[in-house]
Design a protein around this motif. Sequence first.
Motif, PDB file in Angstrom:
ATOM      1  N   GLU A 131      26.798  18.755   4.210  1.00 21.40           N
ATOM      2  CA  GLU A 131      25.412  18.313   4.046  1.00 21.40           C
ATOM      3  C   GLU A 131      25.432  16.910   3.461  1.00 21.40           C
ATOM      4  O   GLU A 131      26.123  16.687   2.463  1.00 21.40           O
ATOM      5  CB  GLU A 131      24.698  19.255   3.066  1.00 21.40           C
ATOM      6  CG  GLU A 131      23.428  19.845   3.631  1.00 21.40           C
ATOM      7  CD  GLU A 131      22.838  20.883   2.673  1.00 21.40           C
ATOM      8  OE1 GLU A 131      21.988  21.636   3.112  1.00 21.40           O
ATOM      9  OE2 GLU A 131      23.238  20.912   1.486  1.00 21.40           O
ATOM     10  N   TYR A 132      24.711  16.012   4.067  1.00 19.56           N
ATOM     11  CA  TYR A 132      24.697  14.613   3.605  1.00 19.56           C
ATOM     12  C   TYR A 132      26.119  14.063   3.437  1.00 19.56           C
ATOM     13  O   TYR A 132      26.440  13.435   2.418  1.00 19.56           O
ATOM     14  CB  TYR A 132      23.917  14.462   2.284  1.00 19.56           C
ATOM     15  CG  TYR A 132      22.525  15.043   2.346  1.00 19.56           C
ATOM     16  CD1 TYR A 132      21.531  14.436   3.152  1.00 19.56           C
ATOM     17  CD2 TYR A 132      22.184  16.182   1.637  1.00 19.56           C
ATOM     18  CE1 TYR A 132      20.260  14.978   3.242  1.00 19.56           C
ATOM     19  CE2 TYR A 132      20.917  16.727   1.709  1.00 19.56           C
ATOM     20  CZ  TYR A 132      19.952  16.124   2.522  1.00 19.56           C
ATOM     21  OH  TYR A 132      18.698  16.658   2.611  1.00 19.56           O
ATOM     22  N   ASN A 133      26.959  14.378   4.410  1.00 17.73           N
ATOM     23  CA  ASN A 133      28.351  13.900   4.421  1.00 17.73           C
ATOM     24  C   ASN A 133      29.234  14.470   3.315  1.00 17.73           C
ATOM     25  O   ASN A 133      30.340  14.011   3.092  1.00 17.73           O
ATOM     26  CB  ASN A 133      28.434  12.368   4.374  1.00 17.73           C
ATOM     27  CG  ASN A 133      27.703  11.736   5.543  1.00 17.73           C
ATOM     28  OD1 ASN A 133      27.497  12.388   6.566  1.00 17.73           O
ATOM     29  ND2 ASN A 133      27.303  10.493   5.393  1.00 17.73           N
ATOM     30  N   ILE A 134      28.698  15.440   2.594  1.00 16.49           N
ATOM     31  CA  ILE A 134      29.504  16.078   1.543  1.00 16.49           C
ATOM     32  C   ILE A 134      29.957  17.455   2.043  1.00 16.49           C
ATOM     33  O   ILE A 134      29.124  18.278   2.449  1.00 16.49           O
ATOM     34  CB  ILE A 134      28.689  16.281   0.241  1.00 16.49           C
ATOM     35  CG1 ILE A 134      28.012  14.979  -0.205  1.00 16.49           C
ATOM     36  CG2 ILE A 134      29.560  16.870  -0.870  1.00 16.49           C
ATOM     37  CD1 ILE A 134      28.917  13.953  -0.803  1.00 16.49           C
ATOM     38  N   LEU A 135      31.254  17.635   2.017  1.00 14.57           N
ATOM     39  CA  LEU A 135      31.806  18.947   2.356  1.00 14.57           C
ATOM     40  C   LEU A 135      31.921  19.754   1.067  1.00 14.57           C
ATOM     41  O   LEU A 135      32.572  19.322   0.107  1.00 14.57           O
ATOM     42  CB  LEU A 135      33.196  18.776   2.982  1.00 14.57           C
ATOM     43  CG  LEU A 135      34.070  20.032   3.107  1.00 14.57           C
ATOM     44  CD1 LEU A 135      33.522  20.998   4.155  1.00 14.57           C
ATOM     45  CD2 LEU A 135      35.516  19.667   3.438  1.00 14.57           C
ATOM     46  N   THR A 136      31.250  20.899   1.016  1.00 19.90           N
ATOM     47  CA  THR A 136      31.423  21.768  -0.152  1.00 19.90           C
ATOM     48  C   THR A 136      31.892  23.133   0.349  1.00 19.90           C
ATOM     49  O   THR A 136      31.441  23.607   1.389  1.00 19.90           O
ATOM     50  CB  THR A 136      30.119  21.972  -0.957  1.00 19.90           C
ATOM     51  OG1 THR A 136      29.087  22.343  -0.046  1.00 19.90           O
ATOM     52  CG2 THR A 136      29.713  20.739  -1.713  1.00 19.90           C
ATOM     53  N   PHE A 137      32.798  23.698  -0.357  1.00 19.73           N
ATOM     54  CA  PHE A 137      33.219  25.063  -0.010  1.00 19.73           C
ATOM     55  C   PHE A 137      33.838  25.756  -1.207  1.00 19.73           C
ATOM     56  O   PHE A 137      34.313  25.127  -2.146  1.00 19.73           O
ATOM     57  CB  PHE A 137      34.191  25.074   1.179  1.00 19.73           C
ATOM     58  CG  PHE A 137      35.494  24.357   0.967  1.00 19.73           C
ATOM     59  CD1 PHE A 137      35.589  22.997   1.158  1.00 19.73           C
ATOM     60  CD2 PHE A 137      36.628  25.069   0.590  1.00 19.73           C
ATOM     61  CE1 PHE A 137      36.806  22.335   0.972  1.00 19.73           C
ATOM     62  CE2 PHE A 137      37.841  24.421   0.406  1.00 19.73           C
ATOM     63  CZ  PHE A 137      37.933  23.050   0.598  1.00 19.73           C
ATOM     64  N   ASN A 138      33.751  27.078  -1.172  1.00 21.66           N
ATOM     65  CA  ASN A 138      34.507  27.856  -2.144  1.00 21.66           C
ATOM     66  C   ASN A 138      35.623  28.551  -1.402  1.00 21.66           C
ATOM     67  O   ASN A 138      35.542  28.789  -0.201  1.00 21.66           O
ATOM     68  CB  ASN A 138      33.620  28.837  -2.909  1.00 21.66           C
ATOM     69  CG  ASN A 138      32.894  29.784  -1.994  1.00 21.66           C
ATOM     70  OD1 ASN A 138      33.479  30.315  -1.056  1.00 21.66           O
ATOM     71  ND2 ASN A 138      31.620  30.010  -2.249  1.00 21.66           N
ATOM     72  N   MET A 139      36.678  28.825  -2.113  1.00 22.68           N
ATOM     73  CA  MET A 139      37.873  29.383  -1.495  1.00 22.68           C
ATOM     74  C   MET A 139      38.458  30.404  -2.445  1.00 22.68           C
ATOM     75  O   MET A 139      38.683  30.113  -3.620  1.00 22.68           O
ATOM     76  CB  MET A 139      38.836  28.207  -1.250  1.00 22.68           C
ATOM     77  CG  MET A 139      40.198  28.538  -0.732  1.00 22.68           C
ATOM     78  SD  MET A 139      40.202  29.152   0.951  1.00 22.68           S
ATOM     79  CE  MET A 139      39.852  27.680   1.872  1.00 22.68           C
TER      80      MET A 139
END
Length: 165
Positions: A51-59
């Motif tokens: 979103e808005y060029n930001i990759l966010t994830f949990n792992m």
Amino acid sequence: MSLKTRIKTIDLINSKQSFEFNQSGNLDIKFGCNFTDAKNGIGYESNSKIEYNILTFNMSINFDYQAECGRCLSVDSFDSKNSRDFSLNLDAENDYELDLESEFIDFEPFISEMIIEKLELNYLCNTNCKGLCPDCGVNMNKNKCNHDEKKLKESPFSSLSQLDL
Ligand SMILES: [Zn+2]
Ligand SMILES: [Zn+2]
């Protein structure tokens, strides 16, 4: 089966909700005396979005590994887990060399990092591990060798070992 770690970047960009990606398989990792191989399984659960060029994830990962004792070279098996949240600006340079032009978002470097974080560089099967005999290579935790006894008798303290203390 080798662990699948890649998601198409375009799928993440187009996905309106966070993208769930759960896999299990094998991933070869060597770190100090620790290693994973075809016998060892790794499983992970992830939720990611761009979103808005930001990759966010949990792992969240679960993994099995083996460690070789630095003294006696015996190998023990372990399992461990780790979980973390990541946030990465794909418009800026980052350690993972990922950007919006990348065809895939590859989780492998993140997973490797999370596994290595949980490993100790040096492993001892026991803090009292006696190691291998420098003369014949026998595991001294399990066996005694004759030349050890000879050395003991020749040592200046040998008389002590013959006393019943
Ligand atoms: Zn040992
Ligand atoms: Zn020996």
